[in-house]
Write a protein that holds these residues in place. Structure first.
Motif, PDB file in Angstrom:
ATOM      1  N   THR A   1       0.851  -1.194   0.000  1.00 49.66           N
ATOM      2  CA  THR A   1       0.000   0.000   0.000  1.00 49.66           C
ATOM      3  C   THR A   1       0.884   1.240   0.000  1.00 49.66           C
ATOM      4  N   THR A   2       0.630   2.138  -0.935  1.00 55.83           N
ATOM      5  CA  THR A   2       1.379   3.387  -1.016  1.00 55.83           C
ATOM      6  C   THR A   2       0.399   4.536  -1.198  1.00 55.83           C
ATOM      7  N   HIS A   3       0.882   5.766  -1.044  1.00 58.75           N
ATOM      8  CA  HIS A   3       0.030   6.929  -1.283  1.00 58.75           C
ATOM      9  C   HIS A   3      -0.455   6.937  -2.729  1.00 58.75           C
ATOM     10  N   GLU A   4       0.386   6.451  -3.635  1.00 61.60           N
ATOM     11  CA  GLU A   4       0.016   6.429  -5.048  1.00 61.60           C
ATOM     12  C   GLU A   4      -1.105   5.429  -5.311  1.00 61.60           C
ATOM     13  N   THR A   5      -1.077   4.274  -4.648  1.00 58.37           N
ATOM     14  CA  THR A   5      -2.161   3.300  -4.853  1.00 58.37           C
ATOM     15  C   THR A   5      -3.475   3.821  -4.273  1.00 58.37           C
ATOM     16  N   VAL A   6      -3.385   4.600  -3.188  1.00 62.22           N
ATOM     17  CA  VAL A   6      -4.594   5.219  -2.616  1.00 62.22           C
ATOM     18  C   VAL A   6      -5.208   6.192  -3.613  1.00 62.22           C
ATOM     19  N   LEU A   7      -4.391   7.027  -4.226  1.00 67.40           N
ATOM     20  CA  LEU A   7      -4.901   7.994  -5.207  1.00 67.40           C
ATOM     21  C   LEU A   7      -5.509   7.280  -6.409  1.00 67.40           C
ATOM     22  N   ALA A   8      -4.883   6.194  -6.839  1.00 63.51           N
ATOM     23  CA  ALA A   8      -5.403   5.450  -7.989  1.00 63.51           C
ATOM     24  C   ALA A   8      -6.760   4.835  -7.681  1.00 63.51           C
ATOM     25  N   GLU A   9      -6.927   4.311  -6.475  1.00 58.97           N
ATOM     26  CA  GLU A   9      -8.209   3.726  -6.087  1.00 58.97           C
ATOM     27  C   GLU A   9      -9.279   4.806  -5.971  1.00 58.97           C
ATOM     28  N   ALA A  10      -8.904   5.966  -5.462  1.00 58.49           N
ATOM     29  CA  ALA A  10      -9.857   7.079  -5.350  1.00 58.49           C
ATOM     30  C   ALA A  10     -10.403   7.466  -6.711  1.00 58.49           C
ATOM     31  N   LYS A  11      -9.545   7.445  -7.712  1.00 56.39           N
ATOM     32  CA  LYS A  11      -9.967   7.810  -9.060  1.00 56.39           C
ATOM     33  C   LYS A  11     -11.041   6.863  -9.590  1.00 56.39           C
ATOM     34  N   LYS A  12     -10.965   5.582  -9.231  1.00 56.50           N
ATOM     35  CA  LYS A  12     -11.935   4.597  -9.703  1.00 56.50           C
ATOM     36  C   LYS A  12     -13.346   4.894  -9.187  1.00 56.50           C
ATOM     37  N   HIS A  13     -13.423   5.474  -7.990  1.00 49.87           N
ATOM     38  CA  HIS A  13     -14.721   5.700  -7.357  1.00 49.87           C
ATOM     39  C   HIS A  13     -15.167   7.162  -7.458  1.00 49.87           C
ATOM     40  N   GLY A  14     -14.465   7.962  -8.232  1.00 51.69           N
ATOM     41  CA  GLY A  14     -14.751   9.385  -8.296  1.00 51.69           C
ATOM     42  C   GLY A  14     -16.165   9.695  -8.724  1.00 51.69           C
ATOM     43  N   SER A  15     -16.660   8.984  -9.732  1.00 47.75           N
ATOM     44  CA  SER A  15     -17.996   9.273 -10.253  1.00 47.75           C
ATOM     45  C   SER A  15     -19.077   8.981  -9.219  1.00 47.75           C
ATOM     46  N   ASP A  16     -18.982   7.822  -8.544  1.00 45.77           N
ATOM     47  CA  ASP A  16     -19.967   7.480  -7.514  1.00 45.77           C
ATOM     48  C   ASP A  16     -19.894   8.453  -6.346  1.00 45.77           C
ATOM     49  N   PHE A  17     -18.687   8.859  -5.962  1.00 46.68           N
ATOM     50  CA  PHE A  17     -18.541   9.805  -4.864  1.00 46.68           C
ATOM     51  C   PHE A  17     -19.215  11.133  -5.209  1.00 46.68           C
ATOM     52  N   GLU A  18     -18.987  11.637  -6.402  1.00 43.13           N
ATOM     53  CA  GLU A  18     -19.617  12.881  -6.827  1.00 43.13           C
ATOM     54  C   GLU A  18     -21.131  12.752  -6.828  1.00 43.13           C
ATOM     55  N   SER A  19     -21.649  11.634  -7.339  1.00 44.31           N
ATOM     56  CA  SER A  19     -23.103  11.434  -7.388  1.00 44.31           C
ATOM     57  C   SER A  19     -23.696  11.394  -5.994  1.00 44.31           C
ATOM     58  N   LEU A  20     -22.984  10.763  -5.065  1.00 45.70           N
ATOM     59  CA  LEU A  20     -23.476  10.672  -3.695  1.00 45.70           C
ATOM     60  C   LEU A  20     -23.545  12.050  -3.053  1.00 45.70           C
ATOM     61  N   VAL A  21     -22.490  12.837  -3.184  1.00 42.95           N
ATOM     62  CA  VAL A  21     -22.478  14.174  -2.581  1.00 42.95           C
ATOM     63  C   VAL A  21     -23.540  15.059  -3.225  1.00 42.95           C
ATOM     64  N   ARG A  22     -23.668  15.003  -4.534  1.00 41.02           N
ATOM     65  CA  ARG A  22     -24.677  15.832  -5.212  1.00 41.02           C
ATOM     66  C   ARG A  22     -26.089  15.427  -4.780  1.00 41.02           C
ATOM     67  N   GLY A  23     -26.302  14.134  -4.586  1.00 41.52           N
ATOM     68  CA  GLY A  23     -27.614  13.670  -4.134  1.00 41.52           C
ATOM     69  C   GLY A  23     -27.941  14.167  -2.743  1.00 41.52           C
ATOM     70  N   VAL A  24     -26.952  14.152  -1.848  1.00 41.45           N
ATOM     71  CA  VAL A  24     -27.171  14.661  -0.490  1.00 41.45           C
ATOM     72  C   VAL A  24     -27.482  16.151  -0.527  1.00 41.45           C
ATOM     73  N   LEU A  25     -26.703  16.909  -1.298  1.00 44.03           N
ATOM     74  CA  LEU A  25     -26.957  18.352  -1.409  1.00 44.03           C
ATOM     75  C   LEU A  25     -28.347  18.633  -1.949  1.00 44.03           C
ATOM     76  N   HIS A  26     -28.792  17.837  -2.917  1.00 46.34           N
ATOM     77  CA  HIS A  26     -30.128  18.035  -3.496  1.00 46.34           C
ATOM     78  C   HIS A  26     -31.223  17.878  -2.445  1.00 46.34           C
ATOM     79  N   LEU A  27     -31.091  16.854  -1.580  1.00 46.81           N
ATOM     80  CA  LEU A  27     -32.131  16.636  -0.571  1.00 46.81           C
ATOM     81  C   LEU A  27     -32.074  17.653   0.552  1.00 46.81           C
ATOM     82  N   LEU A  28     -30.896  18.192   0.834  1.00 44.40           N
ATOM     83  CA  LEU A  28     -30.818  19.216   1.864  1.00 44.40           C
ATOM     84  C   LEU A  28     -31.493  20.499   1.425  1.00 44.40           C
TER      85      LEU A  28
END
Length: 396
Positions: free
Chosen positions: A369-396
């Motif tokens: 495990t390295t900082h670089e592997t963490v960043l690479a994994e984050a990139k894979k989930h970027g779209s779902d993370f954005e959708s989740l945050v936008r959905g929460v903001l919409h309901l608030l």
């Protein structure tokens, strides 16, 4: 997402006096949800109008002395069954009511005084595991230009800032308490953006500093105090973590609670923190049950895989040993990370509503495990993370 809502908060004339308690914030939330309207008092068959009712000595009495406990319980049973059938994870009930009050109810003197207690229906819903709040919580969490939502992003998650329609930008080095010598590590940026995401006012902080870099807990939490001074009442913390095997998997998660293992606490220096009234802060609900329920509902509606669990904050910067991970697992920890826990303490000290989201980018204790592997994994989930945050903001 489904929610149970007191009918009077949506304008139905069902109160004892024949009126309603229409609440604009609740009505707006309800317009975005599938709502099950309930009124235990109406379902009980009690007439409208009638004398007001309050709880006293474990029973419900009208002001004229009539014991209506059985009627209230019958009405609560009807409303509860409707709620149970719906599968709704959230209930928004009328504050202080003998049937719907949450944590506070009128004290039985008909003077407007309140005591600790639960309404007849609220008690049933809470026992079922449903998140029960009043209109006060919905109002408190509603964003506005005066009260934007603060979003603090962790390693590899800063790209959310690109969604902001900017009004102005703030260099972190212009923020009081932020160390002038600090420079961002990979995956972080030190420029906050004030603006909006999907017309919701926000302030996005696309990076943070860490204790392991030699900064104090007060410095690490300077962004939280800045957000508070700009009027933020809601704050979303996002962080990259390791998933504790057996308790969590790699991917997105909602933080339910935390264990601070950093050995630091920003309130230990509270004399220097003018925004904080007291260092003795209640952390029993550090992460808002209401915001957590909203986030879970959004994820379920969008088909986003999200787990939930406890975050252990560690000092770092080294990753955990297998023995440390095994110990954390026995403590009930799902995620381990090097940020967030002190920021949450500061946010709660300031009375802010906290939502914690994490991307578990690696299995805690795993080799390579390295900082670089963490960043690479984050990139894979970027779209779902954005959708989740936008959905929460919409309901608030």
């Amino acid at each position: 997402m489904r929610a149970i809502v007191s009918a009077c908060l949506l304008g139905a004339p069902v109160r004892y006096d024949g009126g309603s308690k229409l609440n604009a914030a609740v009505a707006e939330l309800a317009s975005k949800l599938e709502v099950i309207r309930v009124c235990p008092e109406g379902s009980s068959g009690l007439p409208v109008p009638r004398p007001p009712a309050e709880q006293r000595d474990g029973r419900v009495w009208l002001q004229d002395g009539t014991d209506v406990t059985l009627q209230f319980e019958h009405g609560a049973d009807i409303a509860f069954e409707a709620a149970r059938r719906s599968g709704a994870p959230l209930a928004v009930l009328k504050a202080k009511s003998p049937s719907c009050g949450v944590h506070l109810i009128y004290d039985g003197t008909y003077t407007g005084r309140v005591i600790k207690g639960e309404g007849v229906l609220a008690r049933r819903l809470e026992k079922e595991g449903i998140c029960v709040v009043t209109e006060k919580t919905v109002e408190s969490c509603k964003p506005s230009v005066e009260h934007p939502v603060a979003i603090v992003l962790g390693s590899g998650l800063g790209h959310l800032g690109q969604l902001v329609k900017p009004v102005r930008r703030i260099d972190y080095h212009d923020i009081e308490g932020f160390p002038q010598s600090a420079r961002p590590i990979a995956g972080h940026s030190f420029e906050a953006t004030v603006g909006s995401i999907d017309d919701v006012p926000v302030i996005v902080y696309p990076g943070r500093i860490h204790l392991y870099q030699g900064y104090s807990a007060a410095e690490v939490t300077s962004l939280v105090r800045h957000a508070f001074r700009l009027g933020c009442r809601d704050i979303i913390f996002a962080c990259a973590t390791g998933a504790v095997p057996g308790n969590a998997h790699k991917g997105l998660g909602i933080i339910t609670d935390q264990i601070n293992l950093t050995g630091r606490n920003p309130l230990a220096d509270w004399d220097e923190l003018r925004d904080v009234d007291t260092p003795f802060v209640d952390m029993s609900t550090a992460y808002s049950p209401y915001l957590r329920t909203i986030a879970r509902g959004v994820a379920d509606d969008l088909g986003i895989a999200v787990e939930e669990g406890v975050l252990a904050g560690v000092l770092g910067p080294s990753f955990e040993t297998p023995a440390e991970v095994a110990a954390l697992g026995k403590l009930g920890v799902s995620y381990t990370g090097m940020s967030t826990v002190n920021e949450v303490i500061m946010a709660r000290a300031l009375g802010m509503n906290v939502l914690g989201l994490t991307l578990a980018a690696n299995d805690a204790g795993a080799a390579d495990t390295t900082h670089e592997t963490v960043l690479a994994e984050a990139k894979k989930h970027g779209s779902d993370f954005e959708s989740l945050v936008r959905g929460v903001l919409h309901l608030l």
